[in-house]
Design a protein around this motif. Structure first.
Motif, PDB file in Angstrom:
ATOM      1  N   ASN A   1     -32.042   7.000 -27.889  1.00  0.00           N
ATOM      2  CA  ASN A   1     -33.292   7.786 -27.851  1.00  0.00           C
ATOM      3  C   ASN A   1     -33.550   8.380 -26.469  1.00  0.00           C
ATOM      4  N   GLY A   2     -32.499   8.762 -25.791  1.00  0.00           N
ATOM      5  CA  GLY A   2     -32.628   9.369 -24.473  1.00  0.00           C
ATOM      6  C   GLY A   2     -32.496   8.393 -23.326  1.00  0.00           C
ATOM      7  N   VAL A   3     -32.618   7.104 -23.595  1.00  0.00           N
ATOM      8  CA  VAL A   3     -32.489   6.081 -22.562  1.00  0.00           C
ATOM      9  C   VAL A   3     -31.019   5.713 -22.395  1.00  0.00           C
ATOM     10  N   ALA A   4     -30.542   5.701 -21.172  1.00  0.00           N
ATOM     11  CA  ALA A   4     -29.137   5.433 -20.913  1.00  0.00           C
ATOM     12  C   ALA A   4     -28.927   3.961 -20.576  1.00  0.00           C
TER      13      ALA A   4
ATOM     14  N   PHE B   1     -41.295   7.712 -25.931  1.00  0.00           N
ATOM     15  CA  PHE B   1     -40.339   8.657 -26.497  1.00  0.00           C
ATOM     16  C   PHE B   1     -41.030   9.948 -26.946  1.00  0.00           C
TER      17      PHE B   1
ATOM     18  N   VAL C   1     -41.137   2.860 -22.879  1.00  0.00           N
ATOM     19  CA  VAL C   1     -40.560   4.196 -22.914  1.00  0.00           C
ATOM     20  C   VAL C   1     -41.371   5.005 -23.930  1.00  0.00           C
TER      21      VAL C   1
ATOM     22  N   VAL D   1     -26.347   6.140 -25.031  1.00  0.00           N
ATOM     23  CA  VAL D   1     -27.685   6.731 -24.921  1.00  0.00           C
ATOM     24  C   VAL D   1     -28.466   6.400 -26.184  1.00  0.00           C
TER      25      VAL D   1
ATOM     26  N   ASN E   1     -43.218  10.653 -18.868  1.00  0.00           N
ATOM     27  CA  ASN E   1     -43.010   9.751 -17.735  1.00  0.00           C
ATOM     28  C   ASN E   1     -43.570  10.269 -16.428  1.00  0.00           C
TER      29      ASN E   1
ATOM     30  N   ARG F   1     -34.548   5.013 -17.647  1.00  0.00           N
ATOM     31  CA  ARG F   1     -35.536   5.737 -18.453  1.00  0.00           C
ATOM     32  C   ARG F   1     -36.039   6.993 -17.737  1.00  0.00           C
TER      33      ARG F   1
ATOM     34  N   GLY G   1     -36.675  10.611 -16.772  1.00  0.00           N
ATOM     35  CA  GLY G   1     -36.596  11.867 -17.508  1.00  0.00           C
ATOM     36  C   GLY G   1     -36.744  11.753 -19.005  1.00  0.00           C
ATOM     37  N   VAL G   2     -37.090  10.572 -19.503  1.00  0.00           N
ATOM     38  CA  VAL G   2     -37.191  10.350 -20.944  1.00  0.00           C
ATOM     39  C   VAL G   2     -38.650  10.377 -21.378  1.00  0.00           C
ATOM     40  N   GLY G   3     -38.968  11.224 -22.352  1.00  0.00           N
ATOM     41  CA  GLY G   3     -40.307  11.253 -22.928  1.00  0.00           C
ATOM     42  C   GLY G   3     -41.382  11.544 -21.902  1.00  0.00           C
TER      43      GLY G   3
END
Length: 433
Positions: free
Chosen positions: A363-366, A433, A431, A361, A384, A378, A380-382
């Motif tokens: 910065n939240g991106v898997a 963030f 993304v 993971v 969106n 991406r 649920g990240v930042g």
């Protein structure tokens, strides 16, 4: 002039205008020790419209200085995409033998009030001061097919002539012309439709690349398509083959897809050669006259599905990191390899080795590797929720399905770019963030 470099909350490594809208890179050229980036710009708003050419320069492909607008729209025409060349022999007679010109070849999109309203044609402008000021050629347009969708000329030198690749966008065709003087053009051939042909074809590029570890070169034709990209919406596909100065012949053409409802997991769509498997890499074109024979490209890091809605303040949109290309010969044919330009500091990249089933993971991106497939999620990240198409998972098959895949990751304030398997697979996403 205003300098954009390492400012708070702005991209650190990627070009973005300070205040206005930006889309396709145009007129990329290295001239007199300076990298020039022209681009589609709306000089008066952060939304698409009033298309003109913005202009920025860089000594190193990383730190950019934004200049005044290079080519302005008028009441009768907008300045759509195109390219720029250094006419070293003054073949166009737009300069002198002692002071040859830079020549921009662009598409005029004719507005109401023009006698050519509803059509697009190719025009010239020239500069005698290194790209700071431009003069429109008095004989414009230099190439007019009477078409509503004839655009995006990419011009390069081939032997003793100039070659132009442009598109008939709605017909999913690349059209090839030749000229000895940049003014008078002769039709040579047409390529397409082929492979992904569900959307319009735009921003073609044709260039020769070395094959790593082999004493040979092949030609690569880039074709940007929207919609119908492998990750949905905008995307860039490529063909590898031969070019004899008049006709491009691909090594392979498999079934052509014109189905706009083709699923993103469809094997046919996945069987094509895609430049990037992310949602945000479009209008990819290369720099002219890069020193040392390097082939360096730049793309618009956005997607027409949601480009007008991205939550960027000031300038709306960024470019990808400049990338250097070559070819790798695999068991099933040639594949484009791309890596961030060598000017990028090594410590700017994160390095990961993912074995089957591994997940990291960032910065939240898997980022996950499973069954030979590399994915970037991406969701649920930042920020969106500004558009229903933004939250998404992108994926690509890694050639050879190795037990462990090595990835280099470039993270900036609003983007992530993944270069896997030595650059054979790339996934590029915005993304926030």
């Amino acid at each position: 002039m205003r300098t954009m470099a390492r400012q708070h909350s702005r991209p650190r490594w990627h070009y973005s205008p300070l205040q206005t809208w930006m889309n396709d890179p145009n007129g990329l050229i290295h001239y007199a020790g300076t990298w020039h980036l022209f681009y589609q710009s709306n000089p008066s708003d952060d939304r698409w419209g009033n298309m003109s050419w913005g202009h920025a320069t860089s000594p190193d492909l990383l730190t950019w200085t934004e200049h005044h607008v290079a080519l302005w729209h008028t009441d009768s025409e907008e300045i759509f995409s195109g390219s720029c060349v250094f006419d070293a022999t003054n073949s166009s007679d737009l300069g002198t033998a002692d002071w040859p010109p830079l020549v921009a070849i662009y598409t005029a999109n004719y507005r109401p009030g023009s006698e050519r309203h509803g059509t697009q044609a190719q025009c010239l402008a020239y500069s005698l001061d290194g790209g700071s000021h431009w003069t429109n050629y008095s004989g414009n347009p230099v190439l007019d097919r009477g078409s509503a969708n004839f655009r995006d000329p990419k011009v390069f030198r081939h032997g003793d002539a100039w070659v132009m690749v442009a598109v008939e966008a709605e017909n999913q065709q690349v059209v090839i012309y030749r000229s000895t003087n940049l003014v008078d053009w002769t039709y040579c051939s047409t390529f397409g439709p082929a492979h992904a042909a569900a959307g319009v074809w735009e921003c073609p590029d044709l260039f020769e690349l070395p094959v790593a570890g082999h004493d040979e070169t092949r030609w690569v034709l880039l074709v940007n398509v929207n919609p119908g990209g492998v990750a949905g919406g905008s995307g860039c596909q490529y063909f590898v083959g031969d070019f004899d100065g008049h006709t491009f012949t691909p090594d392979r053409v498999i079934a052509t897809s014109t189905d706009r409802d083709l699923g993103l997991d469809d094997p046919l769509l996945r069987s094509y050669d895609w430049f990037d498997y992310g949602r945000d890499c479009y209008a990819v074109v290369s720099f002219a006259d890069a020193p040392g024979g390097r082939r360096i490209v730049l793309g618009w890091m956005n997607n027409w599905d949601y480009a007008a809605d991205v939550p960027l303040t000031g300038g709306r949109s960024i470019m990808t990191i400049p990338r250097e290309l070559d070819l790798v010969l695999l068991d099933d044919g040639y594949r484009v390899r791309q890596r961030p330009v060598r000017e990028l500091p090594v410590d700017a990249l994160q390095h990961h080795a993912l074995a089957a089933g591994d997940r990291v993971v960032i910065n939240g991106v898997a980022l996950e590797y499973h069954n030979g497939v590399l994915s970037l999620d991406r969701r649920g990240v930042g920020m969106n929720d500004f558009h229903e198409a933004f939250g998404s998972r992108q994926w690509a098959e890694v050639p050879g399905e190795p037990e462990t895949v090595h990835v280099d990751v470039l993270v900036d304030t609003c983007s992530i770019e993944v270069f896997a398997a030595g650059g054979l697979v790339t996934i590029s996403d915005l993304v926030f963030f």
